[in-house]
Design an enzyme around this catalytic site. Sequence first.
Site, PDB file in Angstrom:
ATOM      1  N   CYS A  91       4.386  -8.351   2.353  1.00 17.61           N
ATOM      2  CA  CYS A  91       5.365  -7.431   1.786  1.00 17.61           C
ATOM      3  C   CYS A  91       5.412  -6.114   2.863  1.00 17.61           C
ATOM      4  O   CYS A  91       6.382  -5.676   2.981  1.00 17.61           O
ATOM      5  CB  CYS A  91       4.777  -6.960   0.293  1.00 17.61           C
ATOM      6  SG  CYS A  91       2.942  -6.510   0.158  1.00 17.61           S
ATOM      7  N   HIS A 111       6.300  -0.250  -1.924  1.00 16.60           N
ATOM      8  CA  HIS A 111       5.506   0.503  -0.997  1.00 16.60           C
ATOM      9  C   HIS A 111       6.439   1.442  -0.179  1.00 16.60           C
ATOM     10  O   HIS A 111       7.647   1.220  -0.006  1.00 16.60           O
ATOM     11  CB  HIS A 111       5.212  -0.741   0.060  1.00 16.60           C
ATOM     12  CG  HIS A 111       4.151  -1.826  -0.582  1.00 16.60           C
ATOM     13  ND1 HIS A 111       3.503  -1.601  -1.663  1.00 16.60           N
ATOM     14  CD2 HIS A 111       3.663  -2.787   0.040  1.00 16.60           C
ATOM     15  CE1 HIS A 111       2.709  -2.662  -1.947  1.00 16.60           C
ATOM     16  NE2 HIS A 111       2.929  -3.431  -0.918  1.00 16.60           N
TER      17      HIS A 111
END
Length: 335
Positions: free
Chosen positions: A131, A244
């Site tokens: 990710c 994130h």
Amino acid sequence: MQNKKYNVAVMGATGVVGNCFLRILEEKKFPINKLRLLASERSIGEKLKFNGKSYPVEVLGHDSFEGIDIVLSSAGASRSLEFLPSAVKAGAVCVDNTSAYRMEKDVPLVVPEVNAHRIKGHKGIIANPNCSTIQMVVALYPIHKAAKIKRVVVTTYQSVSGAGQKKIQELREQSKDFLAGKKIKSVEFPHPIAFNLIPQIDLFMDNGYTKEEMKMVNETKKIMDDDSIQLNATCVRVPVFYSHSESINIETEKYIGADEVRKILTKAPGVKVVDDPKNKSYPMPIYAEGKDEIFVGRIRKDESVHNGISMWVVSDNIRKGAALNAIQIAEILIK
Ligand code: L14
């Protein structure tokens, strides 16, 4: 191929990414004939909704893949290692979200905005990158093309959702307990995550970096097809539920100014520039949640070197960082 419909199996269907697979397949009206939801025995008896219909969760086994065209897998690396060879043998193409096959020579590691052309070389498995890597390379690649990146220093601020439903629950519980003045229990994370930062994601290696950090280094070189790029990563878990964030500093071979980077990224696929600091405008995790783009802001000249740029990149780790990227790959596969 027009109007063709596909038999799709989702491995790890009951998980955070598995659920997101289903939502994005619905949103995109992916041409599905048969849908098979696979998970471990623990999830047996569960039913999941897809397009208003209820589907039973089936136990993942070596014989789960007969007649399946596409496998979307997110059930952990060990399950991918165990079961994907059976899926390939049954004739399916697998888009794997785990770290199991990413660095295998024969396995394309794909972020469509960067290296979609690699998809056609697959031998049954296509790997979806980590990710943190995905959102970084979507922003780096257009700059690399314009000015050739020599070195990257990145620090990540990673939400708890990447680590699964139980970790999400632990942040909730700890936050409530902390504010109620109660003692905090840490079961899932090695330390309290509420009102704290943990500078460890995945296990430590002999070189002092974590596996997560080295994934960012190695995967970036493979996706951008350039082993000369030097990277240094520090990955930190933060008490955020989704998305994130990354502080990225780059050094380029050719000089490139902040305005030019802003211009290039404004036109780049999958990127949205949010960069008006005077009006307090910059990307933030709670605003990226549920969105598809990579948000980039705080673009500025690094005044400590000649050819340096610093920036701040935020994206929903469950969507572009996992499920969305995999489904983009699947869409290219069936095109
Ligand atoms: O490499 O937030 O796919 O713990 C998935 C879970 C990366 C870390 C991967 C997390 C991992 C991530």
